[in-house]
Design a protein around this motif. Structure first.
Motif, PDB file in Angstrom:
ATOM      1  N   ARG A  55       5.184 -36.048 -21.738  1.00 17.07           N
ATOM      2  CA  ARG A  55       4.179 -36.425 -22.730  1.00 17.07           C
ATOM      3  C   ARG A  55       2.873 -36.908 -22.126  1.00 17.07           C
ATOM      4  O   ARG A  55       1.889 -37.036 -22.832  1.00 17.07           O
ATOM      5  CB  ARG A  55       4.744 -37.505 -23.635  1.00 17.07           C
ATOM      6  N   VAL A  56       2.846 -37.242 -20.848  1.00 16.44           N
ATOM      7  CA  VAL A  56       1.631 -37.763 -20.224  1.00 16.44           C
ATOM      8  C   VAL A  56       1.071 -36.728 -19.256  1.00 16.44           C
ATOM      9  O   VAL A  56       1.732 -35.762 -18.898  1.00 16.44           O
ATOM     10  CB  VAL A  56       1.889 -39.099 -19.495  1.00 16.44           C
ATOM     11  N   ASP A  57      -0.173 -36.953 -18.849  1.00 14.15           N
ATOM     12  CA  ASP A  57      -0.807 -36.049 -17.896  1.00 14.15           C
ATOM     13  C   ASP A  57      -0.096 -36.102 -16.551  1.00 14.15           C
ATOM     14  O   ASP A  57       0.485 -37.125 -16.174  1.00 14.15           O
ATOM     15  CB  ASP A  57      -2.269 -36.426 -17.700  1.00 14.15           C
ATOM     16  N   THR A  58      -0.183 -35.022 -15.830  1.00 14.44           N
ATOM     17  CA  THR A  58       0.430 -34.960 -14.502  1.00 14.44           C
ATOM     18  C   THR A  58      -0.332 -35.873 -13.566  1.00 14.44           C
ATOM     19  O   THR A  58      -1.550 -35.787 -13.450  1.00 14.44           O
ATOM     20  CB  THR A  58       0.405 -33.524 -13.964  1.00 14.44           C
ATOM     21  N   GLY A  59       0.380 -36.751 -12.900  1.00 15.40           N
ATOM     22  CA  GLY A  59      -0.242 -37.664 -11.954  1.00 15.40           C
ATOM     23  C   GLY A  59      -0.367 -37.028 -10.585  1.00 15.40           C
ATOM     24  O   GLY A  59       0.130 -35.925 -10.317  1.00 15.40           O
ATOM     25  N   ALA A  60      -1.046 -37.717  -9.691  1.00 19.79           N
ATOM     26  CA  ALA A  60      -1.224 -37.200  -8.341  1.00 19.79           C
ATOM     27  C   ALA A  60       0.100 -37.110  -7.593  1.00 19.79           C
ATOM     28  O   ALA A  60       0.270 -36.259  -6.724  1.00 19.79           O
ATOM     29  CB  ALA A  60      -2.208 -38.080  -7.581  1.00 19.79           C
ATOM     30  N   LYS A  64       1.800 -31.496  -5.249  1.00 20.93           N
ATOM     31  CA  LYS A  64       2.138 -31.460  -3.818  1.00 20.93           C
ATOM     32  C   LYS A  64       0.908 -31.375  -2.925  1.00 20.93           C
ATOM     33  O   LYS A  64       0.977 -31.680  -1.745  1.00 20.93           O
ATOM     34  CB  LYS A  64       3.062 -30.285  -3.539  1.00 20.93           C
ATOM     35  N   GLU A  65      -0.224 -30.940  -3.468  1.00 21.16           N
ATOM     36  CA  GLU A  65      -1.440 -30.808  -2.669  1.00 21.16           C
ATOM     37  C   GLU A  65      -2.437 -31.931  -2.936  1.00 21.16           C
ATOM     38  O   GLU A  65      -3.617 -31.810  -2.604  1.00 21.16           O
ATOM     39  CB  GLU A  65      -2.079 -29.457  -2.964  1.00 21.16           C
ATOM     40  N   ALA A  66      -1.991 -33.028  -3.520  1.00 20.46           N
ATOM     41  CA  ALA A  66      -2.892 -34.124  -3.876  1.00 20.46           C
ATOM     42  C   ALA A  66      -3.149 -35.032  -2.681  1.00 20.46           C
ATOM     43  O   ALA A  66      -2.331 -35.143  -1.766  1.00 20.46           O
ATOM     44  CB  ALA A  66      -2.297 -34.935  -5.014  1.00 20.46           C
ATOM     45  N   ASP A  67      -4.311 -35.667  -2.709  1.00 19.18           N
ATOM     46  CA  ASP A  67      -4.657 -36.683  -1.728  1.00 19.18           C
ATOM     47  C   ASP A  67      -4.312 -38.054  -2.276  1.00 19.18           C
ATOM     48  O   ASP A  67      -4.074 -38.214  -3.475  1.00 19.18           O
ATOM     49  CB  ASP A  67      -6.158 -36.659  -1.454  1.00 19.18           C
TER      50      ASP A  67
END
Length: 132
Positions: A55-60, A64-67
């Protein structure tokens, strides 16, 4: 949040396996009950996190490619200050001392618990935190 949900789900599966093996091997009811309760707690947390992740936005943490910097910023709303948990905690400590000193002690701690719960529930309906 999805990663944490799956982590708790796997912990729940592990706790269930350990509880069954421990219960059959030792035949000791207290440890077996504690392990089954640990399974239930981790399963509830895992279900909640997986359900909420939809239900919530995808977090960092789910990318897998997030800083590390991608997760910076406001994380949510937190109360700036509150005395209600202190009052409720003091009431809970006194209530848990009831079986130690006698059940009559609960008659004196019930108002403290009720006041603490009332303060916590109605915290944003009065004073400087009142919604306009």
């Amino acid at each position: 949040m999805r990663i944490q949900g799956h982590l708790f789900a796997w912990i729940a599966v592990f706790m269930l396996a350990v509880a069954v093996v421990y219960g059959l091997w030792s035949k000791e009811p207290v440890g077996t009950t504690a392990l089954f309760l640990s399974f239930g707690l981790s399963a509830m947390i895992g279900f909640y996190l997986i359900f909420t992740a939809r239900r919530v936005d995808t977090g960092a943490q789910d990318n897998k490619e997030a800083d590390v910097a991608d997760d910076a910023g406001e994380m949510g709303f937190y109360s700036p200050h509150s005395w209600a948990p202190l009052v409720l905690g003091a009431g809970a400590v006194c209530a848990f001392m009831g079986p130690v000193f006698g059940w009559w002690f609960l008659y004196f701690t019930a108002p403290l618990l009720a006041i603490g719960l009332w303060l916590w529930v109605f915290e944003y309906y009065r004073g400087e935190n009142q919604n306009q």
